[in-house]
Each structure stands twice: as structure tokens, then as C-alpha cells.
Design an enzyme around this catalytic site. Structure first.
Site, PDB file in Angstrom:
ATOM      1  CG  ASP A 223      69.123 -49.973 -82.021  1.00  0.00           C
ATOM      2  OD1 ASP A 223      69.582 -49.571 -80.941  1.00  0.00           O
ATOM      3  OD2 ASP A 223      69.834 -50.252 -83.009  1.00  0.00           O
ATOM      4  CD  GLU A 342      69.276 -45.979 -79.230  1.00  0.00           C
ATOM      5  OE1 GLU A 342      70.359 -46.081 -78.631  1.00  0.00           O
ATOM      6  OE2 GLU A 342      69.088 -46.468 -80.354  1.00  0.00           O
TER       7      GLU A 342
END
Length: 648
Positions: A223, A342
Site C-alpha cells: 500500500d 501500489e
């Protein structure tokens, strides 16, 4: 029939992830195994045979860790525990065992930029004195005026804004009740940023990696992979950062046909409408900034971020040292473990730095996601993505939707199908559902035929749209509240899945019901609780049981496309633009191995080339009755559709 071959290095990489189809599971919305209205790990386990039949190679689970759920689990309180709302570590181990037994790899989310404010480290930091070791794990600073000795510390250390809206700094309160230092949170107030200049943070995250690798996971989705490292001195920055497209001023595909002439792209245009002010809107939401020059590059054509001025907290060079370190950790384990980033980074050459040989294995290709329904923009995204990945000898990825974006059947049904709204509410433009689904099915055939790895978001195989009429009182995304509703938020793409059309909650808790209401941890015997977010009525017609075995259904189209992808080796194939490729006319066409892929994004039908036959079409009707989406005698490819063709 083809021309302009483009290097596709994934074809010579023998690892499973180089060509895998990965299905993203958002656990709270996938399947409810205990009837409490919230999806859980037992629900995932029960639905694994469905995913096996769909034809995916791996699943990626969004966070299921212990968390107060301020940001739906992306605020982690304990990286080594399953939150009770999702089950237990034993439930995770059972899910992992059954997935592996079915030949499905398992990727889990890792959230290294920040923790929850309820993490034991942050609690220790709040109780500790300024300058203590506990506070050095995070980014604490005195107020700017206090440093200068001219005030009482009431001014934040810098002017950074939260990605979720509002200031990125919150002031603490000392034990004596007096105002104390400030801490940085690039996202919600309850998500304090870790200090990656601290060796203790590095060692802790290595330990977390090993904890899950020891349990047998096959990889990690990282993330905010472009975050973590901040520029020295934490200087003020006047840019406007965003979680998806990078910044409100970032222009995409400037040379592609159909580029928007406006100074602000449509997916950020809602900010422009606030220039005169609106109640509850954050100041940052009204900011207007200049765009790039027509080339979108610096004069030396170096792979630099187009954010101007450059962000001091995203895509700093120091993040690559972290991933080299993690690469070495994964190398300690067998089975080709992987990392996927990401990273909302552009241009593509800059993103490619994350997937160099000694760093991550993959990075999400958001340029492709952002291209929208436009042949020129999509062609640019494909070509630049393949070339950038080839420059570092890595395969690329393809994705159309995820838990942070409006679902692509809805985006493609808007009057501008290249727009990228930050959620949709009932007072906003409503999409043409049928048109959007037709285009989404076609775009899916394109993405699944490209060499590399494909990522699917749960429910897209059912053609699920965004819930565009969620009432404000049902919304839970912190972005909605921190922007005063200016950003509608991400709840609309996170609505629980429909499994059975005639059951309460469209069968979201069918797993629980099938177990006779005896599942451990259920709130009470009897009817299951309502799903945690309300589902739109349209989900009834799209439920899995209404599509199972139905020729032409979106579910069967996905199964057929994944089967053909596997049998023709498209994930590890080669790429060439075809002679009939003509973006100006709306025709996107390329060859991968023996399959010619044609997507008609124009307004007129395009003929099937002589000597070719259609083996799979995204068009819902079946003219020959030969199975889901097949039509051996189709002579043309209609607008808003795509097809796979083979010679003969």
C-alpha cells in the site's frame, strides 16, 4: 497482418506471477460466513471453488488485520493478528491451505507507510516525551512558530495537506493537558506516518514480512508504495496530492487523441467547480494549479514525476532502498514470492524503477486504468507501459478497477467515458448502465489478452456497477467526511457482492445460511444481519446464480476469456499492433501469439478481417448458440464491443 512489435519480457520469465490473473478480494464485502453483515475469512474460504472455476491464478486480500477500521483496515493496529470481525489466524491458515490445495496463490496487503493510532507503538509515543525513542518511530515535530521562538507552537510544522482532505498534521496533548508536538498523517488523523529514517521501523517491517511468509503467503501488495520516505527537512509544498491520479494538476496522455483541452482533467474537475466556495469543502479542494507542457516531460526527457513542484512525500528515491531490502527478505524463501506496488507514479518510466531486478516484481499499471474508454488513450497506455517495463526486463500489469476507484462499467457509461470521478452520488450524473457494461466487457477482453499479469476486482466478473445513489448517512469512507462530501468517497465500489438473487442481501451471507446458522462467531441464530453497506436493486439481476451457465452473461464471458488466455498462453505471449489498428477511427487492434484482438471504440462497425473467425466476442448476444459470447459467423465487430479472432 501485424507490425511494430514491442518487446514483452514477461514471455521469458518463468515465475508464476509474471503472467498470473490475480483476483482482488475486499474481505468485508466478498462473503459473510457468520451472518453479522460483514464479510470474513470463512466466507472467502467457502467461495474459493467459485474462484477456481472462474480461472484465476491467485487472490489478493485487502487488509484483514486487527484494526479500529477508521479506513476500512488500512489503519493497522497489529500486523500479526486477524481482526475478530474477519475471524482468527486459524481461519486464515485454513483459507490459505484450501487455496493452495486448489492451486490458487495468496497475496496479502501490507501497509508500511502508517499504522493505526491504536497501534502499541503510537500509544507508547503519545505517552513518551518529545525526542524519545518511542516518538522517533513516527514523525513528530514542534509547531513551526515554536521552532522560531516567536510563538506557542500553534502553527503546524508545514503546509502539507492530507490525501483524504484537511491538514496532514494533528497536534497532541501533553500529560499536563497543555498542547504538545504535532504528528504527521498523510491520510486520516488515525493513521500516523511511520518514520522510515528509523532503523527500528525497518527491522519491524522485515519481521512482519517474515511472519506471513513463514505462514506460507505467496506475496504482498504494498500500500502507498511510493510513500514512506519524506524529503529531508519536510519543506512546504504548494501542490495538491491525490491518492489515485497523483495530483490535481497531473495531466495524462497529453499526446493521445481525445486529450481534454481543459486545464484540469475531468477526474479532478469537481475541484474547479468549487472555486467560488462551497459549504464544508476543504481549502485544498478549491486549489487550482497549472498543468504540464504539451510533452509532459522535462527538457532532458528524464523519467521525473510530472507533479510540479515535485512532491516532498511521494516517489522519493529513498523508497527504492526499502524495496531492495525486502527483495532480499523474499529471496530467503522458495516458491517465487512476490511484491506488487501500489504506486501512483508517472510517467511510466518512473514507475518502472520500482520493478528493477533487485526491487519489486510488479507494479500496478494505473496509466491503463486511467485511460478510460478511448482507443487513442488506451493505445498510448499499452505501448508506453510495455516499453517502460521492457526497459528494466520486467512484465507489466493490467487493471481496470479496484477498491479505490469507481467501477469501470460505471465510468465507461458516463457522458465522458475517460472521466475519473472521486465517487458518484445521486445528485451527480448517472451513467448509462447498458452502454457502460458493454464497454466494460470489451475492455476486459483487451486487458486479459495483453501479455503480463492481469488484476481483477471482485464482482467485475458479474458486471457490477458502482452504487451511485448511496445515501450520505450510509457512507463510511473518511474521504467523504474530511472533504465535506466534495469527494463522494469509495463506498460505492465496496458494496457487498450479490451471490443469490432471491435471498436477503442477495445471498451475501448465503455461506452462513447454508451452514444452518451454526457458524462459530455468529451474532445469533436466525436470519443474518443486513450487509454493512446497502446494495442497489440492480445487483439482483447481476447475482452470480442468475449468470451461472447463462450463455452471454458477463460471468461466462470472463470464464471463457480466462480459459482462452490460458490455452493460448496470452499472459506470457508477445505483442504487436495489427495492420487494422486505427485509434483515430476508434479501432484498437493487436496480435498476441495466434490471437488477433480487436476492440471497436468508435461509432461504426468494423469488419472481421478476411481469413479470420471470431472465437470470443464481448457482445452479449450469441448468433450461433455456440456458447457464452461465441459467434463463429460474426462478420463485423460492432461499436462498444471487442473480439478475439484466430486465422482459419
Amino acid at each position: 497482418m501485424t507490425h511494430r512489435p514491442i518487446s514483452t519480457p514477461g514471455s521469458d520469465i518463468g515465475t508464476w506471477w509474471a503472467s498470473a490473473v490475480v483476483y482482488q478480494i475486499y474481505p468485508r464485502s466478498f462473503a459473510d460466513g457468520n451472518g453479522d453483515g460483514m464479510g470474513d475469512l470463512r466466507g472467502v474460504t467457502a467461495r474459493l471453488p467459485y474462484l477456481k472455476k472462474l480461472g484465476v491464478d491467485a487472490v489478493w486480500l485487502s487488509p484483514f488485520y486487527k484494526s479500529p477500521q477508521a479506513d476500512a483496515g488500512y489503519d493497522v493496529a497489529d500486523y500479526r493478528q486477524v481482526d475478530p470481525m474477519f475471524g482468527s489466524l486459524a481461519d486464515f491458515d485454513e483459507m490459505l491451505r484450501k487455496a493452495h490445495g486448489l492451486g490458487i496463490k495468496v497475496i496479502v496487503d501490507l501497509v508500511p507507510n502508517h499504522t493505526s493510532d491504536e497501534h502499541v507503538w503510537f500509544r507508547e509515543a503519545l505517552a513518551a516525551e518529545p525526542g524519545s525513542g518511542a516518538r522517533e518511530r513516527y514523525i513528530f515535530r514542534p509547531g513551526k512558530d515554536e521552532v522560531e521562538g516567536s510563538g506557542d507552537g500553534n502553527i503546524a510544522p508545514n503546509n502539507w495537506r492530507s490525501i483524504f482532505g484537511g491538514p496532514a498534521w494533528t497536534r497532541t496533548t501533553n500529560a499536563d493537558g497543555k498542547p504538545g508536538e504535532w504528528y504527521l498523517h498523510l491520510f486520516d488523523t488515525k493513521q500516523p506516518d511511520l518514520n522510515w529514517e528509523n532503523p527500528e521501523v525497518w527491522e519491524e517491517m522485515r519481521s512482519v514480512l517474515r511472519f506471513w511468509l513463514d505462514r506460507g503467503v505467496d506475496g504482498f501488495r504494498v500500500d502507498v508504495a511510493h510513500g514512506m520516505v519524506k524529503e529531508a527537512g519536510l519543506p512546504d509544498w504548494d501542490g495538491v496530492a491525490a491518492m489515485v491520479e497523483g495530483s490535481a494538476d497531473a495531466r495524462h496522455f497529453p499526446d493521445a487523441p481525445g486529450t481534454h483541452p481543459e486545464s484540469v482533467e475531468p477526474h479532478t474537475a469537481h475541484y474547479a467547480s468549487l472555486a467560488a466556495g462551497s459549504a464544508g469543502a476543504d481549502d485544498a479542494a478549491r486549489a487550482q494549479v497549472s498543468v504540464l507542457d504539451s510533452a509532459g516531460e522535462d527538457p532532458q526527457h528524464q523519467p521525473v514525476s510530472p507533479l510540479y513542484p515535485p512532491s516532498p512525500f511521494f516517489d522519493q528515491d529513498g523508497v527504492h532502498d526499502i524495496y531492495r531490502d525486502w527483495n532480499r527478505v523474499l529471496a530467503e524463501y522458495d516458491g517465487d514470492r512476490m511484491l506488487v506496488a501500489e504506486a501512483w507514479v508517472e510517467p511510466a518510466e518512473r514507475l518502472a524503477r520500482y520493478i528493477r531486478k533487485d526491487e519489486m516484481q510488479q507494479a500496478f499499471n494505473f496509466d491503463f486504468l486511467l485511460a478510460g474508454w478511448d482507443a487513442g488513450r488506451m493505445a498510448v497506455a499499452i505501448e508506453e507501459s510495455l516499453e517502460a517495463a521492457a526497459s528494466v526486463g520486467a512484465p507489466t500489469t493490467w487493471v481496470l478497477s479496484n477498491h479505490d476507484t469507481v467501477r469501470h462499467p460505471t465510468r465507461f457509461g458516463l457522458s465522458d467515458p475517460t472521466s475519473f470521478p472521486k465517487g458518484i452520488a445521486s445528485e451527480d450524473e448517472q451513467p448509462d448502465a447498458a452502454l457502460g457494461l458493454a464497454r466494460a466487457r470489451a475492455a476486459t477482453l483487451v486487458s486479459l489478452a495483453l501479455p503480463g499479469s492481469a488484476y481483477l476486482y471482485q464482482g467485475e466478473e458479474l458486471g457490477l456497477p458502482e452504487h451511485t445513489t448511496l445515501p450520505a448517512e450510509a457512507r463510511q469512507d473518511p474521504t467523504f467526511f474530511r472533504t465535506g462530501g466534495v469527494e463522494r468517497g469509495r463506498d460505492g465500489c465496496r458494496v457487498p457482492l450479490p451471490w443469490k438473487s432471491n435471498e436477503p442481501g442477495f445471498g451475501f451471507a448465503e455461506v452462513y445460511a447454508a451452514a444452518g446458522s451454526a457458524t462459530a462467531g455468529a451474532p445469533a441464530a436466525g436470519a443474518p444481519a443486513q450487509p454493512w453497506l446497502p446494495q442497489p436493486d440492480s445487483f439482483g439481476e447481476l447475482a452470480a446464480d442468475r449468470q451461472e451457465g447463462v450463455a452471454g452473461s458477463t460471468l461466462e464471458l470472463y470464464r471463457s476469456a480466462l480459459s482462452l488466455r490460458g490455452s493460448h498462453g496470452l499472459g506470457s505471449g508477445t505483442f504487436c499492433w495489427a495492420d487494422i489498428h486505427d485509434p483515430e477511427r476508434g479501432v484498437l487492434a493487436f496480435q498476441n501469439r495466434d490471437v488477433l484482438v480487436v476492440a471497436n471504440m468508435g461509432s461504426e462497425s468494423t469488419p472481421v478481417p478476411d481469413g479470420y473467425r471470431v472465437v470470443l466476442s464481448s457482445a452479449a448476444e450469441t448468433e450461433t448458440g455456440s456458447g457464452a459470447g461465441y459467434s463463429a459467423d460474426r462478420a463485423v465487430i460492432a461499436p462498444n464491443s471487442a473480439a478475439y479472432l484466430v486465422a482459419g
